[in-house]
Design an enzyme around this catalytic site. Structure first.
Site, short mmCIF file in Angstrom:
data_model
loop_
_atom_site.label_atom_id
_atom_site.label_comp_id
_atom_site.label_asym_id
_atom_site.label_seq_id
_atom_site.Cartn_x
_atom_site.Cartn_y
_atom_site.Cartn_z
CD GLU A 38 -1.70 -2.38 1.72
OE1 GLU A 38 -2.59 -3.22 1.86
OE2 GLU A 38 -0.50 -2.57 2.02
CE LYS A 54 -17.42 -6.07 3.13
NZ LYS A 54 -16.77 -7.36 3.50
CG MET A 85 22.82 11.84 4.10
SD MET A 85 24.04 12.98 3.40
CE MET A 85 23.27 13.42 1.85
CG PHE A 113 -10.55 -9.46 11.09
CD1 PHE A 113 -9.35 -9.99 11.57
CD2 PHE A 113 -10.76 -9.43 9.71
CE1 PHE A 113 -8.39 -10.47 10.69
CE2 PHE A 113 -9.80 -9.91 8.84
CZ PHE A 113 -8.61 -10.43 9.33
CD GLN A 114 -7.80 -7.21 7.60
OE1 GLN A 114 -8.67 -6.91 6.78
NE2 GLN A 114 -6.67 -7.80 7.25
#
Length: 581
Positions: free
Chosen positions: A48, A165, A487, A115-116
């Site tokens: 993502e 949802k 760096m 969940f999630q």
């Protein structure tokens, strides 16, 4: 219509053609509907975070095209949304407009640790311009249109829509109607001042005409408002040199006679010394961050400051202006260029001082670049970027990752094409280049795009080679491999007595990695191979990966130490130090 249909209709109404993302349970209804419609080009990232940077690349690169677009990315709830965080925070720091759509668990189980489930609104609120959670299907279209307005109005930035949802699946009432053409968002407190006021402009003109040692600052706002040509006209009219922030690069040709190159921590000697000695700083679209100013208490002590900035919160935040102009950079420059009272002056003594500063490191840098290799015979990044610039004529699009190679690309590529330099600046996010370059290429498919990486940053998002493979994206990928986090190693060399703690890096066989994704690969270890390898990439009709084995002891100078002032600028390469136990 259902919520998911209204969402996609609103996105289409806003001109969205491409959506980047990764599906999952809570966003699955939207993806299913998107597949049914067949209206959008969907680009599946392999993580993502990659989708967020792809959306950034599309937004940033399309600014200067006839069809500017706002990048859109999508992810599911919980870990999917959380994986967008870094890319969204990066866009916020760099003022890049984009819209992120996340799925959320159903309204009935929000705040039950379902969940999630994660608090997307709570997490995202500090790192974007606005967050929304439409709880009713009738709110979706208005929310989308308002989100795009907020993302693109004034100082750009990311906006997040978190949609439960069940709301995606609910049908709207048959009497529902949303008039897109008539919609005007009601946003009390959201002020936008595109046109400069007359009084501060008059004061600015007086200061410019009076000054003897002025410097123009070109920031990201010049790029964002497509004002590069106007800035060049303004600089030529008043005969004033221009110094660039990291994100201001490519607003006008870097080899223009009035160009001082990049300023700040790793800026040129001529830019930094001009700032130290200036009596007037004319700043367009930049925020005076610490990498530009160094120690604030010592910054521009003898100079008046004209600050042109679209975001009023940035004016006076770090540097107090003599004249503050809260307005769009393009409109301000348009007024200034046409002002008959504005006059140019020869300023011969000032130009001579700048010419002397240009020569401080010029000979040493030229010798180093021409030599091309370090003490152990490994390639120098400076030389590689210099050769790339010459072979492309400075006309290609450069998407850099973060680190030493980023500063090399900023300093030694001769940018000729407007809006042709893309990198993570404010957040300094390693791993941004490869996915961002995908978005850049989609925005400007007829132009050649180079993704320039270090061995460290490349491995943070190299899974996006899968997206490049799947989409057949024509990207030229360069890995400048010095076996270290370069760096950080440079800082360790200069300030930590050569103790290279946590910076040596063992990498995989990048040739086998490229082969696994069906991408041609070439490893370069000899100076004579640099130009043929770059030319091979230019000639190849598709993605190709070049790995250059580089000298780990190479440094990018000048350098102003963190917390130091311009008087502390380091211009001499330190002697090599042996690794200590």
């Amino acid at each position: 219509m259902t919520g998911k249909e209204l969402l996609l209709r609103a996105l289409a109404d806003r001109g969205v053609q491409t959506i980047f993302g990764y599906t999952g349970g809570a966003i699955m209804p939207v993806f299913d509907q998107m597949d049914k419609l067949g209206h959008f080009k969907f680009i599946m990232s392999r993580h993502e975070q990659g989708a967020a940077f792809m959306a950034q690349g599309l937004s940033r690169a399309s600014l200067s095209t006839a069809n500017p677009q706002v990048g859109v990315c999508m992810a599911t709830s919980g870990p999917g949304a959380m994986n967008l965080v870094t890319g969204i925070a990066d866009a916020y720091m760099d003022s890049v407009p984009m819209v992120a759509v996340t799925g959320q668990v159903a309204t009935g189980v929000i705040a039950t640790d379902a969940f999630q489930e994660s608090d997307v609104i709570g997490v995202m609120m500090p790192i974007c311009k606005q967050t929304y959670m439409p709880l009713f299907v009738e709110e979706i279209e208005q929310t989308v249109h308002e989100a795009f307005y907020v993302a693109t109005t004034g100082r750009g930035g990311p906006v997040v829509l978190d949609i439960p949802k069940d709301v995606q699946n609910v049908q709207v009432d048959k009497d529902y109607h949303f008039d897109t053409a008539a919609f005007r968002p009601a946003l009390p407190g959201f002020y936008y001042h595109p046109t400069p006021a007359r009084e501060p402009l008059q004061k600015a003109v007086e200061l410019i005409n009076r000054s003897e040692r002025p410097v123009i600052f070109c920031g990201h706002g010049v790029i964002s408002s497509n004002a590069g040509k106007l800035l060049q006209q303004f600089a030529e009219k008043v005969n004033i040199p221009v110094a660039f922030t990291l994100h201001g690069l490519s607003a006008m040709p870097l080899d223009h006679p009035l160009s001082l190159g990049m300023m700040g921590m790793h800026g040129t000697v001529e830019a930094n010394r001009a700032i130290m000695e200036a009596d007037l700083l004319i700043s367009f679209g930049m925020r005076f961050d610490d990498r530009v100013t160094g120690k604030l208490s010592e910054y521009a002590q003898n100079a008046d400051v004209i600050h042109v900035e679209i975001d009023p919160s940035e004016i006076g935040k770090n540097v107090q202006p003599t004249v503050a102009i809260n307005a769009d950079v393009y409109r301000t420059l348009h007024v200034l260029v046409s002002d008959p009272m504005l006059a140019g002056k020869p300023r011969r003594r000032w130009r001579q001082r700048i010419a002397e500063a240009r020569e401080v490191m010029a000979a040493d840098l030229r010798r180093e670049i021409d030599k091309g290799v370090g003490d152990d015979g490994a390639l120098l990044m400076k030389t590689i970027i210099d050769r790339l610039s010459k072979l492309t004529g400075g006309r290609d699009l450069i998407v850099s990752d973060v680190g030493q190679h980023q500063m090399m690309a900023a300093r030694f590529y001769n940018y000729q094409t407007p809006n042709s330099w893309f990198a993570s600046g404010g957040a300094g996010t390693m791993g941004c280049s490869l996915p961002m370059a995908i978005g850049v290429k989609l925005a400007r498919p007829e132009e050649r795009v180079w993704s320039i990486n270090g061995d460290g940053g490349f491995q943070m998002n190299m899974q996006e080679l899968g997206t490049i493979m799947e989409q057949g994206t024509d990207l030229k990928i360069m890995i400048l491999n010095n076996g270290y986090l370069g760096m950080v190693r440079q800082w360790q060399t200069l300030f930590f007595d050569g103790r290279y703690a946590g910076t040596p890096m063992q990498s995989p066989d990048f040739g086998q990695v490229a082969s696994a994704y069906g991408i041609p690969y070439r490893k370069v270890t000899e100076l004579a191979e640099i130009e043929p390898a770059i030319q091979e990439a230019i000639d190849h009709p598709g993605a190709i990966m070049l790995e250059f084995v580089c000298d780990p002891s190479e440094v990018i100078l000048p350098m102003i130490p963190a917390g130091g002032g311009f008087d502390d600028m380091i211009i001499k390469r330190p002697k090599a130090k042996k690794k200590k136990d």
